[in-house]
Scaffold this motif. Structure first.
Motif, PDB file in Angstrom:
ATOM      1  N   GLY A   1       0.579  -1.385   0.114  1.00 30.69           N
ATOM      2  CA  GLY A   1      -0.186  -0.356  -0.119  1.00 30.69           C
ATOM      3  C   GLY A   1       0.598   0.854   0.055  1.00 30.69           C
ATOM      4  N   LEU A   2       1.672   1.511  -0.123  1.00 32.25           N
ATOM      5  CA  LEU A   2       3.037   2.225  -0.219  1.00 32.25           C
ATOM      6  C   LEU A   2       2.613   3.192  -1.437  1.00 32.25           C
ATOM      7  N   GLN A   3       2.822   4.354  -1.655  1.00 28.66           N
ATOM      8  CA  GLN A   3       2.387   5.217  -2.729  1.00 28.66           C
ATOM      9  C   GLN A   3       3.408   5.492  -3.849  1.00 28.66           C
ATOM     10  N   ASN A   4       3.504   4.820  -5.403  1.00 29.85           N
ATOM     11  CA  ASN A   4       4.593   4.254  -6.387  1.00 29.85           C
ATOM     12  C   ASN A   4       4.497   5.787  -6.027  1.00 29.85           C
ATOM     13  N   TYR A   5       4.161   6.458  -6.212  1.00 35.04           N
ATOM     14  CA  TYR A   5       5.442   7.979  -6.645  1.00 35.04           C
ATOM     15  C   TYR A   5       6.350   8.436  -5.669  1.00 35.04           C
TER      16      TYR A   5
ATOM     17  N   GLU B   1      -1.528   5.484   4.001  1.00 32.60           N
ATOM     18  CA  GLU B   1      -1.052   3.814   3.765  1.00 32.60           C
ATOM     19  C   GLU B   1      -0.454   3.182   4.826  1.00 32.60           C
ATOM     20  N   GLU B   2      -0.251   4.100   6.141  1.00 33.94           N
ATOM     21  CA  GLU B   2      -0.808   3.257   7.214  1.00 33.94           C
ATOM     22  C   GLU B   2      -1.657   2.617   8.049  1.00 33.94           C
ATOM     23  N   GLU B   3      -3.115   3.292   7.024  1.00 31.61           N
ATOM     24  CA  GLU B   3      -4.036   2.266   7.681  1.00 31.61           C
ATOM     25  C   GLU B   3      -4.123   1.216   6.200  1.00 31.61           C
ATOM     26  N   TYR B   4      -3.566   1.003   5.440  1.00 34.27           N
ATOM     27  CA  TYR B   4      -3.362  -0.228   4.547  1.00 34.27           C
ATOM     28  C   TYR B   4      -2.524  -0.924   4.519  1.00 34.27           C
ATOM     29  N   LEU B   5      -1.398  -1.178   5.971  1.00 36.77           N
ATOM     30  CA  LEU B   5      -0.435  -1.676   6.232  1.00 36.77           C
ATOM     31  C   LEU B   5      -1.764  -2.223   7.898  1.00 36.77           C
ATOM     32  N   ARG B   6      -1.927  -1.292   8.549  1.00 37.88           N
ATOM     33  CA  ARG B   6      -2.700  -1.691   9.038  1.00 37.88           C
ATOM     34  C   ARG B   6      -3.974  -2.993   9.136  1.00 37.88           C
ATOM     35  N   THR B   7      -3.555  -3.040   8.194  1.00 33.94           N
ATOM     36  CA  THR B   7      -4.939  -3.743   7.761  1.00 33.94           C
ATOM     37  C   THR B   7      -4.526  -5.189   7.055  1.00 33.94           C
TER      38      THR B   7
END
Length: 249
Positions: free
Chosen positions: A123-127, A239-245
């Motif tokens: 979930g880390l943004q590619n740019y 990004e943080e929410e994605y990593l937590r999920t």
């Protein structure tokens, strides 16, 4: 004709239809075996699927002695297989340039790359990714420091870092091994890596993605290879929410 075909991330089903057509039409098929490997298949399965021999190329065969590949491409259709995408994480610009200098036509059939897959998995943004780096196994009287310098530069610029892990003839660096190397380098530098993201078997039916501290990474069970690391910069809230999920942050 020399056609570079990316095989994707994990097994025989990852190659595109365009890539499969190129393989079927090839007079000679070569497989580069040193930058990445498909852990969900093997040489015998490839040859059975393709219906023709697959010739293995080592690093020296490609970088120092590609004459046999180029000679075959002058008179017939040659396919050069790589894991991932041929010109991204497994770059083969040099042999394509050599082919062009000899008047050999070339083309690229792209495949899924770990460089983009990590973004979807963690979930880390590619740019927001900076320069990537590789962690090799230390050798006698030599301990690699370059990857840590790359990570530091990216962190200073608030950019994420993809860290490729060493692949050798009979061993594959694990996330825990890479973290231990980076932790030693950070301790020597007097700095700290606060967060790691480990990914195992990208492209497989059940990839493993875990985010956390060095202590958590070393103890986590990532299972069989291939493994890859990401060192995040400051996290965006999404990004943080994605990593937590999805990564047990």
């Amino acid at each position: 004709m020399l056609t570079f075909v990316g095989l994707g991330l994990y097994d025989l089903d990852d190659v595109s239809l365009k890539g499969m057509h190129a393989i079927e039409e090839a007079d000679h098929v070569y497989l580069e075996s040193y930058t990445s490997r498909l852990m969900g298949t093997d040489l015998a399965a490839m040859e059975k699927r393709y219906g023709k021999p697959v010739h293995i190329l080592k690093r020296e065969d490609v970088e120092q002695h590609p004459e046999s590949v180029l000679a075959a491409a002058k008179t017939g259709n040659v396919v050069f297989l790589t894991g991932g995408d041929p010109m991204v994480s497994t770059t083969h610009s040099d042999i394509r340039i050599r082919a062009a200098e000899q008047g050999i036509s070339t083309r690229i059939v792209h495949g899924a790359s770990i460089a983009s897959a990590v973004c979807g998995l963690c979930g880390l943004q590619n740019y927001r990714f900076g320069k990537s780096c590789s962690v090799p196994y230390p050798a006698k009287n030599w301990f690699p420091k370059t990857p840590f310098e790359t990570i530091k530069a990216n962190q200073k610029a608030d950019l994420h870092t993809i860290v490729f892990l060493d692949i050798q003839e009979n061993r594959y660096m694990s996330i825990s091994e890479a973290v231990e190397i980076l932790e030693k380098l950070s301790a020597e530098d007097g700095t700290r890596i606060h967060l790691y993201v480990g990914i195992a078997r990208a492209g497989s039916p059940e990839p493993v993605v875990i985010a956390g501290s060095a202590e958590k990474m070393v103890k986590a069970d990532f299972g069989s290879p291939l493994h890859i690391l990401v060192i995040p910069a400051q996290l965006h809230p999404v990004e943080e929410e994605y990593l937590r999920t999805f990564a047990d942050l």
